[in-house]
Design a protein around this motif. Structure first.
Motif, PDB file in Angstrom:
ATOM      1  N   ALA A   5       0.826  -1.207   0.000  1.00 14.02           N
ATOM      2  CA  ALA A   5       0.000   0.000   0.000  1.00 14.02           C
ATOM      3  C   ALA A   5       0.863   1.262   0.000  1.00 14.02           C
ATOM      4  N   VAL A   6       1.897   1.272   0.813  1.00  6.28           N
ATOM      5  CA  VAL A   6       2.767   2.447   0.873  1.00  6.28           C
ATOM      6  C   VAL A   6       3.445   2.682  -0.480  1.00  6.28           C
ATOM      7  N   LYS A   7       3.873   1.620  -1.120  1.00 11.15           N
ATOM      8  CA  LYS A   7       4.494   1.744  -2.449  1.00 11.15           C
ATOM      9  C   LYS A   7       3.513   2.350  -3.444  1.00 11.15           C
ATOM     10  N   ARG A   8       2.295   1.869  -3.430  1.00 10.22           N
ATOM     11  CA  ARG A   8       1.287   2.375  -4.374  1.00 10.22           C
ATOM     12  C   ARG A   8       0.888   3.815  -4.044  1.00 10.22           C
ATOM     13  N   PHE A   9       0.750   4.122  -2.753  1.00  8.35           N
ATOM     14  CA  PHE A   9       0.423   5.490  -2.364  1.00  8.35           C
ATOM     15  C   PHE A   9       1.522   6.454  -2.813  1.00  8.35           C
ATOM     16  N   ARG A  10       2.765   6.033  -2.719  1.00 13.21           N
ATOM     17  CA  ARG A  10       3.869   6.895  -3.157  1.00 13.21           C
ATOM     18  C   ARG A  10       3.853   7.092  -4.669  1.00 13.21           C
ATOM     19  N   MET A  11       3.379   6.092  -5.402  1.00 12.80           N
ATOM     20  CA  MET A  11       3.229   6.255  -6.845  1.00 12.80           C
ATOM     21  C   MET A  11       2.129   7.263  -7.178  1.00 12.80           C
ATOM     22  N   MET A  12       1.148   7.381  -6.296  1.00 11.38           N
ATOM     23  CA  MET A  12       0.052   8.338  -6.493  1.00 11.38           C
ATOM     24  C   MET A  12       0.449   9.757  -6.097  1.00 11.38           C
ATOM     25  N   ARG A  13       1.566   9.887  -5.396  1.00 10.09           N
ATOM     26  CA  ARG A  13       1.927  11.164  -4.781  1.00 10.09           C
ATOM     27  C   ARG A  13       1.964  12.347  -5.754  1.00 10.09           C
ATOM     28  N   PRO A  14       2.586  12.237  -6.935  1.00 15.67           N
ATOM     29  CA  PRO A  14       2.612  13.410  -7.836  1.00 15.67           C
ATOM     30  C   PRO A  14       1.213  13.899  -8.218  1.00 15.67           C
ATOM     31  N   PHE A  15       0.285  12.961  -8.389  1.00 16.74           N
ATOM     32  CA  PHE A  15      -1.097  13.314  -8.718  1.00 16.74           C
ATOM     33  C   PHE A  15      -1.736  14.073  -7.558  1.00 16.74           C
ATOM     34  N   ASN A  16      -1.564  13.562  -6.343  1.00 17.85           N
ATOM     35  CA  ASN A  16      -2.106  14.239  -5.169  1.00 17.85           C
ATOM     36  C   ASN A  16      -1.483  15.618  -4.970  1.00 17.85           C
ATOM     37  N   GLN A  17      -0.177  15.708  -5.159  1.00 14.48           N
ATOM     38  CA  GLN A  17       0.508  16.985  -4.963  1.00 14.48           C
ATOM     39  C   GLN A  17       0.023  18.022  -5.971  1.00 14.48           C
ATOM     40  N   TYR A  18      -0.215  17.574  -7.189  1.00 12.19           N
ATOM     41  CA  TYR A  18      -0.740  18.479  -8.225  1.00 12.19           C
ATOM     42  C   TYR A  18      -2.095  19.038  -7.807  1.00 12.19           C
ATOM     43  N   LEU A  19      -2.987  18.169  -7.361  1.00  7.06           N
ATOM     44  CA  LEU A  19      -4.314  18.624  -6.936  1.00  7.06           C
ATOM     45  C   LEU A  19      -4.225  19.532  -5.717  1.00  7.06           C
ATOM     46  N   ASN A  20      -3.325  19.223  -4.813  1.00  8.30           N
ATOM     47  CA  ASN A  20      -3.194  20.073  -3.622  1.00  8.30           C
ATOM     48  C   ASN A  20      -2.635  21.451  -3.962  1.00  8.30           C
ATOM     49  N   GLU A  21      -1.811  21.526  -4.974  1.00 12.04           N
ATOM     50  CA  GLU A  21      -1.360  22.842  -5.454  1.00 12.04           C
ATOM     51  C   GLU A  21      -2.553  23.616  -5.998  1.00 12.04           C
ATOM     52  N   ALA A  22      -3.394  22.908  -6.750  1.00 10.38           N
ATOM     53  CA  ALA A  22      -4.588  23.543  -7.318  1.00 10.38           C
ATOM     54  C   ALA A  22      -5.538  24.020  -6.229  1.00 10.38           C
ATOM     55  N   LEU A  23      -5.569  23.302  -5.125  1.00  4.85           N
ATOM     56  CA  LEU A  23      -6.539  23.568  -4.055  1.00  4.85           C
ATOM     57  C   LEU A  23      -5.989  24.436  -2.930  1.00  4.85           C
ATOM     58  N   LYS A  24      -4.830  25.022  -3.125  1.00  3.25           N
ATOM     59  CA  LYS A  24      -4.267  25.911  -2.105  1.00  3.25           C
ATOM     60  C   LYS A  24      -5.227  27.055  -1.813  1.00  3.25           C
ATOM     61  N   GLY A  25      -5.517  27.261  -0.554  1.00  3.26           N
ATOM     62  CA  GLY A  25      -6.424  28.339  -0.167  1.00  3.26           C
ATOM     63  C   GLY A  25      -7.871  27.911  -0.081  1.00  3.26           C
ATOM     64  N   PHE A  26      -8.184  26.664  -0.476  1.00  3.89           N
ATOM     65  CA  PHE A  26      -9.569  26.203  -0.389  1.00  3.89           C
ATOM     66  C   PHE A  26      -9.992  26.097   1.070  1.00  3.89           C
ATOM     67  N   GLN A  27     -11.190  26.563   1.354  1.00  2.00           N
ATOM     68  CA  GLN A  27     -11.743  26.475   2.694  1.00  2.00           C
ATOM     69  C   GLN A  27     -12.986  25.595   2.671  1.00  2.00           C
ATOM     70  N   MET A  28     -13.008  24.606   3.569  1.00  2.00           N
ATOM     71  CA  MET A  28     -14.193  23.761   3.672  1.00  2.00           C
ATOM     72  C   MET A  28     -15.392  24.615   4.072  1.00  2.00           C
ATOM     73  N   PRO A  29     -16.556  24.402   3.466  1.00  2.00           N
ATOM     74  CA  PRO A  29     -17.755  25.162   3.850  1.00  2.00           C
ATOM     75  C   PRO A  29     -18.080  24.959   5.319  1.00  2.00           C
ATOM     76  N   VAL A  30     -18.538  26.019   5.959  1.00  2.00           N
ATOM     77  CA  VAL A  30     -18.920  25.959   7.371  1.00  2.00           C
ATOM     78  C   VAL A  30     -20.412  25.726   7.469  1.00  2.00           C
ATOM     79  N   ARG A  31     -20.801  24.713   8.222  1.00  2.00           N
ATOM     80  CA  ARG A  31     -22.235  24.405   8.369  1.00  2.00           C
ATOM     81  C   ARG A  31     -22.902  25.413   9.289  1.00  2.00           C
TER      82      ARG A  31
END
Length: 226
Positions: A200-226
């Motif tokens: 699992a750790v090996k596969r998660f690390r393979m996913m890392r560039p994809f996750n990092q890309y999305l997190n760059e895109a989502l910088k500053g995003f705020q979860m809606p407040v209920r």
């Protein structure tokens, strides 16, 4: 071994009612303890890459097994699966992180990316980023090991939404409202906990560039407040 988890979930799927659930509370607690032990093992390894995830306890990263049936035709009260999301933000969908879904019968998977499509601000931020960072996204998707292992999925519109270039090389991805990848695995992989964590750790690390890309895109995003 995750035998308690799979056995319990299989039994719950066949007896998805409150009477059975409460009568087998001890088995549920044993399965949850085993699942949290699995999460802890993953966190210790993944924490070597990002120590921020170590601020959480395994139980804080899991999702409830109870279903919200108010707007569903299926009134089964429980979801016969164990789920967790490991990220610097805990189990919140943003920042995106490592998702583990365990369901018997070969339905388990490791996941990465943005699974939630109900946050319109997040969707717009990712679309904007893809439209202006196309080459970077292409490089991630076309990396040979990533391309062989994963396919980007997500809920999608029929057409490129207004305001985006239909001629963009990533136009198909601009239609998406969520962007995620999944790595499905068979039940037998859970027979050996150490081997599973290593895989699992090996596969998660393979996913890392994809996750990092999305997190760059989502910088500053705020979860809606209920």
């Amino acid at each position: 071994m995750a035998d308690n988890i799979l056995t319990y979930l299989s039994n719950l799927e066949q007896n998805n009612n409150r009477e059975w659930f409460h009568a087998h509370k001890a088995e549920y607690q044993d399965a949850v303890a085993q699942f949290e032990g699995l999460i802890e093992g993953l966190m210790l390894e993944l924490g070597k890459d990002d120590s921020r995830i170590l601020q959480f306890k395994p139980g804080e990263l899991t999702f409830k097994i109870m279903r919200d049936t108010r707007f569903s035709h299926d009134k089964s009260p429980y979801n016969p699966a164990f789920r967790c999301h490991i990220s610097p933000g805990g189990k919140l969908p943003v920042p995106v992180g490592d998702f583990l879904f365990i369901s018997p019968g070969g339905r388990s998977f490791l996941g990465g990316g943005l699974f939630a499509d109900m946050f319109k601000d997040a969707t717009k931020m990712v679309r904007d980023y893809i439209s202006t960072h196309t080459e970077e996204f292409t490089d991630i998707l076309e990396e040979p090991q990533f391309k062989e292992s994963f396919k980007v999925e997500g809920s999608s519109l029929k057409n490129v939404p207004k305001g985006y270039d239909p001629g963009n090389p990533m136009a198909d991805y601009l239609k998406f409202k969520s962007w995620y990848i999944e790595d499905h695995f068979e039940d037998a992989l859970l027979d050996d906990t150490d081997a599973f964590i290593e895989y699992a750790v090996k596969r998660f690390r393979m996913m890392r560039p994809f996750n990092q890309y999305l997190n760059e895109a989502l910088k500053g995003f705020q979860m809606p407040v209920r």
